[in-house]
Write a protein that holds these residues in place. Structure first.
Motif, PDB file in Angstrom:
ATOM      1  N   VAL A  84       0.762  -1.284  -0.012  1.00 17.80           N
ATOM      2  CA  VAL A  84      -0.093   0.032   0.070  1.00 17.80           C
ATOM      3  C   VAL A  84       0.891   1.216  -0.152  1.00 17.80           C
ATOM      4  CG1 VAL A  84      -1.970   1.263   1.397  1.00 17.80           C
ATOM      5  CG2 VAL A  84      -1.738  -1.131   1.153  1.00 17.80           C
ATOM      6  N   PHE A  85       1.936   1.181   0.761  1.00 19.27           N
ATOM      7  CA  PHE A  85       2.809   2.401   0.992  1.00 19.27           C
ATOM      8  C   PHE A  85       3.810   2.285  -0.472  1.00 19.27           C
ATOM      9  CE2 PHE A  85       2.598   0.960   5.269  1.00 19.27           C
ATOM     10  CZ  PHE A  85       1.650   1.984   5.730  1.00 19.27           C
ATOM     11  N   ALA A  86       3.946   1.464  -1.079  1.00 22.61           N
ATOM     12  CA  ALA A  86       4.563   1.399  -2.521  1.00 22.61           C
ATOM     13  C   ALA A  86       3.737   2.216  -3.322  1.00 22.61           C
ATOM     14  CB  ALA A  86       4.942  -0.033  -2.949  1.00 22.61           C
ATOM     15  N   LEU A  87       2.243   1.662  -3.417  1.00 21.15           N
ATOM     16  CA  LEU A  87       1.364   2.087  -4.174  1.00 21.15           C
ATOM     17  C   LEU A  87       1.132   3.767  -4.065  1.00 21.15           C
ATOM     18  CD1 LEU A  87      -0.583   1.735  -6.511  1.00 21.15           C
ATOM     19  CD2 LEU A  87      -2.095   1.112  -4.708  1.00 21.15           C
ATOM     20  N   ALA A  88       1.044   4.207  -2.718  1.00 22.48           N
ATOM     21  CA  ALA A  88       1.013   5.544  -2.390  1.00 22.48           C
ATOM     22  C   ALA A  88       2.052   6.352  -2.690  1.00 22.48           C
ATOM     23  CB  ALA A  88       0.638   5.626  -0.926  1.00 22.48           C
ATOM     24  N   ALA A  92       2.015   9.671  -5.311  1.00 22.04           N
ATOM     25  CA  ALA A  92       2.436  10.902  -5.017  1.00 22.04           C
ATOM     26  C   ALA A  92       3.602  11.364  -5.932  1.00 22.04           C
ATOM     27  CB  ALA A  92       3.212  10.676  -3.439  1.00 22.04           C
ATOM     28  N   THR A  93       4.397  10.420  -6.426  1.00 19.55           N
ATOM     29  CA  THR A  93       5.308  10.648  -7.620  1.00 19.55           C
ATOM     30  C   THR A  93       4.659  11.247  -8.600  1.00 19.55           C
ATOM     31  OG1 THR A  93       7.043   9.202  -6.236  1.00 19.55           O
ATOM     32  CG2 THR A  93       7.405  10.029  -8.623  1.00 19.55           C
ATOM     33  N   VAL A  94       3.833  10.514  -9.163  1.00 25.69           N
ATOM     34  CA  VAL A  94       3.297  10.863 -10.504  1.00 25.69           C
ATOM     35  C   VAL A  94       2.611  12.282 -10.492  1.00 25.69           C
ATOM     36  CG1 VAL A  94       1.252  10.251 -11.987  1.00 25.69           C
ATOM     37  CG2 VAL A  94       2.921   8.322 -11.459  1.00 25.69           C
ATOM     38  N   GLY A 116       7.834  15.586  -4.598  1.00 30.89           N
ATOM     39  CA  GLY A 116       8.224  14.532  -5.569  1.00 30.89           C
ATOM     40  C   GLY A 116       9.349  13.777  -5.400  1.00 30.89           C
ATOM     41  N   GLY A 117      10.367  14.486  -5.233  1.00 34.59           N
ATOM     42  CA  GLY A 117      11.645  13.592  -5.197  1.00 34.59           C
ATOM     43  C   GLY A 117      11.872  12.963  -3.832  1.00 34.59           C
ATOM     44  N   ALA A 123       9.568   5.486  -3.157  1.00 35.56           N
ATOM     45  CA  ALA A 123       9.083   4.496  -4.110  1.00 35.56           C
ATOM     46  C   ALA A 123      10.092   3.530  -4.468  1.00 35.56           C
ATOM     47  CB  ALA A 123       8.131   5.338  -5.261  1.00 35.56           C
ATOM     48  N   GLY A 124      11.146   4.155  -4.918  1.00 37.67           N
ATOM     49  CA  GLY A 124      12.338   3.229  -5.309  1.00 37.67           C
ATOM     50  C   GLY A 124      12.727   2.094  -4.373  1.00 37.67           C
TER      51      GLY A 124
END
Length: 174
Positions: A84-88, A92-94, A116-117, A123-124
């Motif tokens: 879920v945190f990966a998806l969030a 957020a990045t997009v 974003g950064g 996300a990485g």
């Protein structure tokens, strides 16, 4: 000056704001890239240098260095929901990238780029670190007393959130 029907030349009054807007977009994207590079660079340093079992004090017990891998959110909340945190983080990045192309004010470009950064860096971690895709743990190494261990992206997120609040409260909407 108006656009001549026989040419594709834009009036000077329309060209200048577009250049300024693109300049602001580039700055937002560059700030995001710097946030990613600094966060990932410090995480690589932490993994190469620090231990999960030893804390190096910097300011007594208040601030230190200790390697930790966080499967959850802040304070290890939701450890079983890493995907879920990966998806969030990806969302957020997009969102930040989309807003980077729409932002018109330098102050907001800094906030959007920073958020974003930091989101992209997290996300990485979530997507590509162990234990596997979309289940990765975020690398933390800044130990704040016995409260929590964080990283540079966490500092960027908090600082950008405070800056956004200040921008919202300002009258000139910078």
């Amino acid at each position: 000056m108006t656009q001549d029907a026989n040419t594709d030349v834009e009036p000077a009054s329309r060209v200048q704001p577009q250049r300024g807007r693109w300049r602001i977009t580039v700055w937002a994207l560059l700030i995001g890239l710097v946030a990613i590079l600094v966060d990932q660079g410090t995480k690589a340093w932490a993994e190469a240098t620090l231990s999960e079992y030893e804390r190096i004090p910097l300011i007594g017990d208040l601030l230190g260095l200790q390697l930790a891998y966080n499967p959850g959110a802040a304070f290890s909340f939701g450890e079983g929901s890493t995907w879920v945190f990966a998806l969030a983080a990806v969302a957020a990045t997009v969102t930040a990238i989309v807003f980077a192309f729409r932002v018109r004010r330098p102050g907001w470009a800094i906030v959007i780029g920073a958020l974003g950064g930091a989101a992209a860096s997290h996300a990485g971690d979530r997507l590509f670190r162990q234990p596997g895709f979309a289940r990765g743990h975020v690398v933390d190494f800044l130990a704040y007393g016995n409260w929590f261990i964080g990283n540079v992206a966490d500092i960027v997120i908090v600082t950008a959130a405070i800056a956004a609040a200040v921008l919202l409260l300002r009258k000139d909407e910078s």
